[in-house]
Enzyme design. Structure first.
Site, PDB file in Angstrom:
ATOM      1  N   LYS A  39     -85.236 -19.664   1.508  1.00 43.08           N
ATOM      2  CA  LYS A  39     -84.050 -20.471   1.207  1.00 43.08           C
ATOM      3  C   LYS A  39     -82.820 -19.580   1.117  1.00 43.08           C
ATOM      4  O   LYS A  39     -82.945 -18.354   1.009  1.00 43.08           O
ATOM      5  CB  LYS A  39     -84.264 -21.262  -0.092  1.00 43.08           C
ATOM      6  CG  LYS A  39     -84.476 -20.451  -1.344  1.00 43.08           C
ATOM      7  CD  LYS A  39     -85.116 -21.315  -2.437  1.00 43.08           C
ATOM      8  CE  LYS A  39     -85.483 -20.528  -3.650  1.00 43.08           C
ATOM      9  NZ  LYS A  39     -84.547 -20.578  -4.732  1.00 43.08           N
ATOM     10  N   ARG A 136     -85.910 -28.725 -14.896  1.00 38.68           N
ATOM     11  CA  ARG A 136     -85.077 -28.911 -13.702  1.00 38.68           C
ATOM     12  C   ARG A 136     -85.618 -30.128 -12.955  1.00 38.68           C
ATOM     13  O   ARG A 136     -85.450 -31.243 -13.427  1.00 38.68           O
ATOM     14  CB  ARG A 136     -85.094 -27.611 -12.878  1.00 38.68           C
ATOM     15  CG  ARG A 136     -83.969 -27.442 -11.899  1.00 38.68           C
ATOM     16  CD  ARG A 136     -83.826 -26.028 -11.373  1.00 38.68           C
ATOM     17  NE  ARG A 136     -84.978 -25.539 -10.618  1.00 38.68           N
ATOM     18  CZ  ARG A 136     -85.037 -24.355 -10.023  1.00 38.68           C
ATOM     19  NH1 ARG A 136     -84.017 -23.520 -10.094  1.00 38.68           N
ATOM     20  NH2 ARG A 136     -86.096 -23.973  -9.364  1.00 38.68           N
ATOM     21  N   HIS A 166     -92.786 -24.844 -11.591  1.00 40.82           N
ATOM     22  CA  HIS A 166     -92.024 -23.587 -11.494  1.00 40.82           C
ATOM     23  C   HIS A 166     -91.843 -22.993 -12.880  1.00 40.82           C
ATOM     24  O   HIS A 166     -91.503 -23.710 -13.824  1.00 40.82           O
ATOM     25  CB  HIS A 166     -90.661 -23.884 -10.855  1.00 40.82           C
ATOM     26  CG  HIS A 166     -89.878 -22.670 -10.476  1.00 40.82           C
ATOM     27  ND1 HIS A 166     -90.426 -21.616  -9.771  1.00 40.82           N
ATOM     28  CD2 HIS A 166     -88.585 -22.334 -10.681  1.00 40.82           C
ATOM     29  CE1 HIS A 166     -89.495 -20.686  -9.561  1.00 40.82           C
ATOM     30  NE2 HIS A 166     -88.373 -21.097 -10.117  1.00 40.82           N
ATOM     31  N   ARG A 222     -95.474 -18.417  -4.254  1.00 43.34           N
ATOM     32  CA  ARG A 222     -94.202 -18.705  -3.573  1.00 43.34           C
ATOM     33  C   ARG A 222     -93.321 -17.468  -3.743  1.00 43.34           C
ATOM     34  O   ARG A 222     -92.658 -17.280  -4.762  1.00 43.34           O
ATOM     35  CB  ARG A 222     -93.524 -19.944  -4.186  1.00 43.34           C
ATOM     36  CG  ARG A 222     -94.379 -21.212  -4.098  1.00 43.34           C
ATOM     37  CD  ARG A 222     -93.567 -22.457  -4.488  1.00 43.34           C
ATOM     38  NE  ARG A 222     -92.941 -22.354  -5.783  1.00 43.34           N
ATOM     39  CZ  ARG A 222     -93.472 -22.765  -6.933  1.00 43.34           C
ATOM     40  NH1 ARG A 222     -94.679 -23.314  -6.944  1.00 43.34           N
ATOM     41  NH2 ARG A 222     -92.806 -22.626  -8.063  1.00 43.34           N
ATOM     42  N   TYR A 267     -53.513  -3.912  -3.132  1.00 41.77           N
ATOM     43  CA  TYR A 267     -52.690  -4.923  -3.802  1.00 41.77           C
ATOM     44  C   TYR A 267     -52.504  -4.603  -5.278  1.00 41.77           C
ATOM     45  O   TYR A 267     -53.457  -4.257  -5.974  1.00 41.77           O
ATOM     46  CB  TYR A 267     -53.362  -6.290  -3.690  1.00 41.77           C
ATOM     47  CG  TYR A 267     -53.308  -6.883  -2.313  1.00 41.77           C
ATOM     48  CD1 TYR A 267     -52.093  -7.202  -1.710  1.00 41.77           C
ATOM     49  CD2 TYR A 267     -54.482  -7.125  -1.606  1.00 41.77           C
ATOM     50  CE1 TYR A 267     -52.049  -7.754  -0.434  1.00 41.77           C
ATOM     51  CE2 TYR A 267     -54.456  -7.690  -0.333  1.00 41.77           C
ATOM     52  CZ  TYR A 267     -53.226  -7.999   0.247  1.00 41.77           C
ATOM     53  OH  TYR A 267     -53.189  -8.544   1.505  1.00 41.77           O
ATOM     54  N   CYS A 314     -59.721  -5.979  -1.139  1.00 40.49           N
ATOM     55  CA  CYS A 314     -58.972  -7.019  -0.405  1.00 40.49           C
ATOM     56  C   CYS A 314     -59.958  -7.994   0.238  1.00 40.49           C
ATOM     57  O   CYS A 314     -61.173  -7.825   0.132  1.00 40.49           O
ATOM     58  CB  CYS A 314     -58.117  -6.384   0.687  1.00 40.49           C
ATOM     59  SG  CYS A 314     -57.107  -4.999   0.161  1.00 40.49           S
ATOM     60  N   MET A 315     -59.403  -8.996   0.932  1.00 41.99           N
ATOM     61  CA  MET A 315     -60.283  -9.994   1.553  1.00 41.99           C
ATOM     62  C   MET A 315     -61.198  -9.365   2.609  1.00 41.99           C
ATOM     63  O   MET A 315     -62.388  -9.663   2.682  1.00 41.99           O
ATOM     64  CB  MET A 315     -59.431 -11.100   2.191  1.00 41.99           C
ATOM     65  CG  MET A 315     -60.259 -12.231   2.771  1.00 41.99           C
ATOM     66  SD  MET A 315     -59.271 -13.461   3.619  1.00 41.99           S
ATOM     67  CE  MET A 315     -58.390 -14.214   2.259  1.00 41.99           C
ATOM     68  N   ASP A 316     -60.617  -8.471   3.430  1.00 42.75           N
ATOM     69  CA  ASP A 316     -61.367  -7.931   4.568  1.00 42.75           C
ATOM     70  C   ASP A 316     -61.535  -6.418   4.519  1.00 42.75           C
ATOM     71  O   ASP A 316     -62.174  -5.848   5.405  1.00 42.75           O
ATOM     72  CB  ASP A 316     -60.632  -8.267   5.877  1.00 42.75           C
ATOM     73  CG  ASP A 316     -60.180  -9.706   5.914  1.00 42.75           C
ATOM     74  OD1 ASP A 316     -61.049 -10.588   5.860  1.00 42.75           O
ATOM     75  OD2 ASP A 316     -58.956  -9.953   5.955  1.00 42.75           O
TER      76      ASP A 316
HETATM   77  C1  LIG Z   1     -89.313 -23.543  -6.869  1.00 41.38           C
HETATM   78  C2  LIG Z   1     -89.226 -22.090  -6.543  1.00 41.38           C
HETATM   79  N1  LIG Z   1     -90.340 -21.422  -6.221  1.00 41.38           N
HETATM   80  C3  LIG Z   1     -90.318 -20.104  -5.927  1.00 41.38           C
HETATM   81  C4  LIG Z   1     -89.147 -19.373  -5.954  1.00 41.38           C
HETATM   82  C5  LIG Z   1     -89.179 -17.905  -5.659  1.00 41.38           C
HETATM   83  O1  LIG Z   1     -88.835 -17.162  -6.788  1.00 41.38           O
HETATM   84  P1  LIG Z   1     -88.673 -15.588  -6.743  1.00 41.38           P
HETATM   85  O2  LIG Z   1     -87.534 -15.303  -5.828  1.00 41.38           O
HETATM   86  O3  LIG Z   1     -88.390 -15.210  -8.137  1.00 41.38           O
HETATM   87  O4  LIG Z   1     -89.958 -15.057  -6.201  1.00 41.38           O
HETATM   88  C6  LIG Z   1     -87.970 -20.031  -6.304  1.00 41.38           C
HETATM   89  C7  LIG Z   1     -86.723 -19.268  -6.367  1.00 41.38           C
HETATM   90  O5  LIG Z   1     -85.832 -19.468  -7.106  1.00 41.38           O
HETATM   91  C8  LIG Z   1     -88.010 -21.423  -6.608  1.00 41.38           C
HETATM   92  O6  LIG Z   1     -86.895 -22.086  -6.940  1.00 41.38           O
END
Ligand SMILES: Cc1ncc(COP(=O)(O)O)c(C=O)c1O
Length: 391
Positions: A39, A136, A166, A222, A267, A314-316
């Site tokens: 993600k 959550r 989680h 995960r 700046y 700066c920005m860039d």
């Molecule tokens: C639902 C869920 N599972 C797994 C992960 C992976 O976590 P991590 O990056 O701490 O391994 C995340 C990350 O935030 C998550 O939101």
């Protein structure tokens, strides 16, 4: 045409990625599946490039935050199961089903919407989310979760492949809260098993769980931050798994000059030279994710020497002090390489170093890297591919 023209780039080491994936595979129980959490553009590393490598390595699932991220992977040819960990609205259900994307399910209105999907011979795969104490997303353990699971299993448009939760404090030394979450989730898992409900995959582990308490992960890890070679916190047992950072942020000197004394730099002239000073200008700024809040705090490495960033970012662009790198009398030249994050010679600047200066965590540092910075995927010192959405 070149893949990019500005020297600023993020080098993504596919070798380090493999080292980290292998380390976790060896650390977790035999038979436990692995999900690559890609993600947020693979925590800034480049989602497609990372997902391709993780798929070639043999991970079992990809994890993303929302449906668009999942579709991006399918359109790039990723074939492994993809689980959307966050919310998918009813408007996305048909697309998810057609792309073969699995979604997290935790709302009755979404469940009802799924029940109205026209039959096309395919089922929408879902994993039901349980809130065991993260507060959550997810159904609360006990009757609420049980009723929801039973209901989902009656809908013919759905295939319930999994159940997950989680952990919110798995990266802390004190594991008592995580244990409580584990036990709450176990209660739901036991219910499914005792009633012989047809759900076979249960998963709860993030990187911290994979490092410290892998057996509390159930059937799948995960894996996010650890895959990118960074530890989830200073409190996990870093001796347990040896990781290598995957991302280095590099650039090169755009101009090297000698500024006279009492000369304002950047700046607001917040830095003023005390005498004649050597100044290097770098083509990287806050629009690249090198936060302006690092002004007066950030460092860079040039000619193997750690030097301060001078004045306002700066920005860039931003400016660095060159004098500390010229103690041997040899001047830094335009186009010399500069490392913002990563290693050069014997010096290293880590994502954690930068995070400490900003009062945040390493996760945010790599995620902050802007889209306009090319991701250069390297294996064995050889560039494999470049992702640059601009060209
Ligand atoms: C639902 C869920 N599972 C797994 C992960 C992976 O976590 P991590 O990056 O701490 O391994 C995340 C990350 O935030 C998550 O939101």
């Amino acid at each position: 045409m070149e893949a990019y023209y500005r020297a600023t780039r993020a080098e993504i080491s596919l070798d380090a990625l493999r080292v980290n994936l292998t380390a976790f595979r060896q650390a977790i129980p035999e038979g436990m599946l692995m999900m690559a959490s890609v993600k947020a553009n693979a925590y800034g590393h480049g989602a497609v490039g990372i997902a391709r490598e993780a798929e070639a390595f043999g991970v079992d699932y990809m994890g993303v935050a929302f449906l668009d991220e999942a579709i991006q992977l399918r359109q790039a040819g990723i074939t492994k199961p993809i689980l959307v960990l966050g919310y998918v609205p009813p408007a996305g259900l048909a697309a998810a089903r057609d792309y073969g994307i699995t979604i997290a399910l935790f709302r009755y209105d979404v469940l009802d919407a799924a029940a109205t999907l026209p039959d096309n011979g395919k089922q929408l795969a879902v994993h039901i989310k349980i809130d065991s104490g993260m507060g959550r997303l997810g159904m609360l353990p006990g009757e609420e979760a049980q009723r929801f699971i039973e209901r989902a299993l009656t809908i013919k448009q759905l295939r319930v492949d999994g159940l997950f939760t989680h952990y919110s404090k798995a990266d802390e030394l004190d594991k008592s809260y995580t244990e409580q979450q584990y036990e709450r989730f176990n209660g739901v898992v036991d219910y499914v098993r005792n009633h012989s409900l047809p759900i076979s995959l249960f998963h709860a582990a993030n990187s911290a769980t994979g490092i410290d308490t892998p057996s509390w992960g159930h059937g799948m890890l995960r894996l996010g931050i650890g895959m990118y070679g960074l530890y989830p916190s200073a409190e996990v047992n870093q001796q347990q798994i040896k990781l290598e950072p995957v991302m280095s942020l590099k650039t090169a000197v755009a101009m090297a000059k000698t500024a006279p004394g009492n000369w304002g730099i950047s700046y607001g002239a917040r830095y003023v030279t005390s005498g004649s000073e050597r100044i290097g200008t770098l083509p990287i700024g806050y629009a690249d994710g090198f936060s302006r809040m690092l002004s007066g705090k950030a460092e860079a490495i040039v000619r193997g020497t750690r030097v301060p960033v001078l004045g306002t970012i700066c920005m860039d662009q931003c400016m660095i002090a060159l004098d500390p790198a010229e103690q041997d009398g040899i001047q830094v030249q335009a186009d010399d390489e500069v490392v913002i994050m990563g290693r050069q010679g014997n010096e290293t600047i880590t994502a954690d170093d930068i995070a400490d200066k900003l009062g945040t965590i390493n996760y945010e540092i790599t995620c902050m890297l802007a889209a306009r910075v090319p991701r250069v995927f390297v294996r064995n010192g050889v560039v494999q591919s470049v992702s640059n959405p601009l060209l």
